[in-house]
Design a protein around this motif. Structure first.
Motif, PDB file in Angstrom:
ATOM      1  N   GLY A  10      -4.972  -2.775  -6.594  1.00  0.00           N
ATOM      2  CA  GLY A  10      -4.623  -1.901  -7.710  1.00  0.00           C
ATOM      3  C   GLY A  10      -4.766  -0.439  -7.342  1.00  0.00           C
ATOM      4  O   GLY A  10      -3.911   0.387  -7.694  1.00  0.00           O
ATOM      5  N   PHE A  11      -5.826  -0.118  -6.633  1.00  0.00           N
ATOM      6  CA  PHE A  11      -6.005   1.269  -6.198  1.00  0.00           C
ATOM      7  C   PHE A  11      -4.945   1.680  -5.180  1.00  0.00           C
ATOM      8  O   PHE A  11      -4.463   2.814  -5.191  1.00  0.00           O
ATOM      9  CB  PHE A  11      -7.416   1.488  -5.657  1.00  0.00           C
ATOM     10  N   LEU A  14      -1.908   2.437  -7.133  1.00  0.00           N
ATOM     11  CA  LEU A  14      -2.045   3.742  -7.778  1.00  0.00           C
ATOM     12  C   LEU A  14      -1.733   4.863  -6.793  1.00  0.00           C
ATOM     13  O   LEU A  14      -1.017   5.814  -7.122  1.00  0.00           O
ATOM     14  CB  LEU A  14      -3.449   3.912  -8.359  1.00  0.00           C
ATOM     15  N   TRP A  43       0.371  -2.034 -13.524  1.00  0.00           N
ATOM     16  CA  TRP A  43      -0.837  -2.729 -13.101  1.00  0.00           C
ATOM     17  C   TRP A  43      -1.206  -3.829 -14.087  1.00  0.00           C
ATOM     18  O   TRP A  43      -1.736  -4.858 -13.694  1.00  0.00           O
ATOM     19  CB  TRP A  43      -1.984  -1.745 -12.900  1.00  0.00           C
ATOM     20  N   PRO A  76      -9.013  -0.028 -12.223  1.00  0.00           N
ATOM     21  CA  PRO A  76      -7.978   0.916 -11.763  1.00  0.00           C
ATOM     22  C   PRO A  76      -7.276   1.637 -12.915  1.00  0.00           C
ATOM     23  O   PRO A  76      -6.888   2.800 -12.787  1.00  0.00           O
ATOM     24  CB  PRO A  76      -6.991   0.037 -10.986  1.00  0.00           C
TER      25      PRO A  76
END
Length: 89
Positions: A10-11, A14, A43, A76
């Motif tokens: 998820g990061f 991002l 996400w 996140p």
């Protein structure tokens, strides 16, 4: 371990959104805010797919997977929300 890897994904997503805003957009703070804003629903879908795999393939119940989904999504998403707030000012 799987939970940490998915949150890490998820990061990474991002960062991809923010880099895309930087290089494809005008690189302004407003573009980064928009990227962070658009990351959140993307996400949510990604974390939902992870939950569906846990229920369908791994055999967990929805009740077992829901708290993990919330954690995987929220961490996140909160960071993205803070970036959206910071860059959107």
């Amino acid at each position: 371990m799987h939970t940490i890897m998915v949150m890490g994904g998820g990061f990474v997503l991002l960062v991809v959104f923010l880099l895309a805003a930087r290089f494809m957009g005008d690189g302004s703070s407003a573009a980064l805010a928009v990227a962070a804003k658009w990351f959140i629903p993307a996400w949510f879908i990604g974390a939902g797919i992870n939950m569906a795999v846990g229920v369908i393939k791994a055999g967990y119940s929805v009740a077992e997977e829901l708290p993990i989904f919330l954690m995987i999504f929220a961490v996140p998403a909160v960071v993205a929300g803070l970036l959206w707030w910071k860059f959107g000012r």
